[in-house]
Enzyme design. Structure first.
Site, PDB file in Angstrom:
ATOM      1  N   SER A 168      27.899  55.228  58.183  1.00 34.48           N
ATOM      2  CA  SER A 168      26.707  55.738  58.851  1.00 34.48           C
ATOM      3  C   SER A 168      26.428  57.162  58.404  1.00 34.48           C
ATOM      4  CB  SER A 168      26.897  55.723  60.371  1.00 34.48           C
ATOM      5  OG  SER A 168      25.895  56.461  61.030  1.00 34.48           O
ATOM      6  N   TYR A 201      32.020  57.435  67.890  1.00 35.62           N
ATOM      7  CA  TYR A 201      31.549  56.430  66.934  1.00 35.62           C
ATOM      8  C   TYR A 201      31.326  57.050  65.562  1.00 35.62           C
ATOM      9  CZ  TYR A 201      28.165  53.499  64.465  1.00 35.62           C
ATOM     10  OH  TYR A 201      27.500  52.768  63.494  1.00 35.62           O
ATOM     11  N   LYS A 205      33.008  56.502  61.726  1.00 37.39           N
ATOM     12  CA  LYS A 205      32.238  56.253  60.507  1.00 37.39           C
ATOM     13  C   LYS A 205      32.634  57.230  59.395  1.00 37.39           C
ATOM     14  CE  LYS A 205      31.325  53.030  61.509  1.00 37.39           C
ATOM     15  NZ  LYS A 205      31.225  51.677  60.883  1.00 37.39           N
TER      16      LYS A 205
END
Length: 325
Positions: A168, A201, A205
């Site tokens: 990401s 999160y 990534k």
């Protein structure tokens, strides 16, 4: 790249494109993790339209997998679609998956897309923080599981196969304070380090980017081309744990469709000959964050590799990590 204004500009101006219509994947076998919905399912549908001969979808819920299979066959009825169960939260599931992958006669493409975005702290069945377990530890173990089959196929065909791990752009946006801990992964299990909203999160990534770069450094590009990809900010079930409504506003203003995100995943998996250990975004090779490229980032990359290997050796001895350990 990586700044908020740059993110907004590109989300508004870049329009991801599908593979060229003349791209044929006939005779190829592709495997996608986390493929029962969202971007994984869109990527699967797009591979099917390019006549991939065997399409393996890994899912946690077999019933949802069958629904995904049905949706693919509605448009491409001649595709051989298989549903395999795989849950990154359970080591027994990962080991069983590895054993099943070892029986494949060939594997040309593996897209590791399975992931979760938990907005509040929780622990997985393994005792690790959930985002870390599923997005990093599970994905790392699965990368070993598919790599042996990819290398075997490459040797048989005398041509490189492909492994792509989904990351990401958010890896640009986190402070990664845990890098200063004596043991990074242990520190990330500490609730006190969880941070706010999507911070954990995005940190996982970043781990995906670091893991991909180190893995690629150990595998010749002539065997397996290994890259990581940012699919962009898209409408997807990944956002299901967000409850504030902020994500919905951003999706309305800047979000790409799931199909466009699928374009980015398939592009990274199939295109970009000559790339290896690269970060792909907006369907092109792009520099990862300044931290990743820094000396401190390189040190963190090595530490994450070593810690992950040690963790897997201790907790999942059934996962075959040779020839790396």
């Amino acid at each position: 790249m990586g700044g908020f204004l740059s993110f907004c500009y590109r989300q508004l101006t870049v329009k991801p494109k599908p593979l060229p219509s003349n791209t044929s994947l006939k005779g190829k076998t592709a495997l996608i993790t986390g493929a029962n919905s969202g971007l994984g399912l869109e990527a699967a549908k797009q591979l099917a339209t390019h006549h991939v001969s065997r399409l393996i979808l890994t899912v946690r819920d077999a019933e949802k997998g069958e629904a995904a299979r049905t949706s693919i066959l509605e448009k491409t009825p001649n595709t051989n679609v298989e549903i395999w169960t795989l849950d990154h939260e359970f080591y027994d599931s990962i080991v069983a998956f590895q054993q099943r992958v070892s029986t494949l006669d060939r594997l040309d493409y593996a897209l590791l897309n399975a992931g979760v975005k938990k907005m509040e702290y929780s622990t997985a069945q393994t005792g690790h923080e959930t985002n870390v377990q599923i997005n990093h530890i599970g994905t790392s173990a699965v990368s070993f599981a598919v790599l042996r089959a990819l290398r075997k196929t490459a040797h048989q065909l005398n041509a490189p196969t492909r492994l792509t791990i989904v990351s990401s752009e958010g890896h640009f946006w986190i402070p990664f304070h845990e890098r200063k801990a004596e043991t990074i992964l242990e520190r990330m299990d500490d609730k006190a380090t969880f941070g706010h909203q999507m911070q954990r999160y995005y940190t996982t990534k970043l781990l995906n980017v670091l893991w991909t770069r180190n893995l690629a450094s150990k595998v010749p590009a002539e065997e397996v081309v290994i890259n990581t990809v940012n699919p962009g900010f898209c409408y997807s079930g990944l956002h299901r744990h967000e409850s504030t409504g902020i994500i919905k506003i951003f999706l309305w203003a800047f979000g790409w469709t799931s199909a466009q995100g699928g374009h980015c995943l398939v592009d990274a998996l199939v295109q970009h000959d000559g790339s290896h250990g690269k970060y792909l975004s907006d369907q092109k090779e792009t520099a990862p964050s300044a931290f990743v490229l820094s000396e401190e980032g390189k040190t963190a990359e090595t530490r994450i590799w070593d810690e992950t290997i040690a963790l897997l050796q201790k907790e999942v001895p059934g996962v075959n990590m040779s020839p790396f350990v």
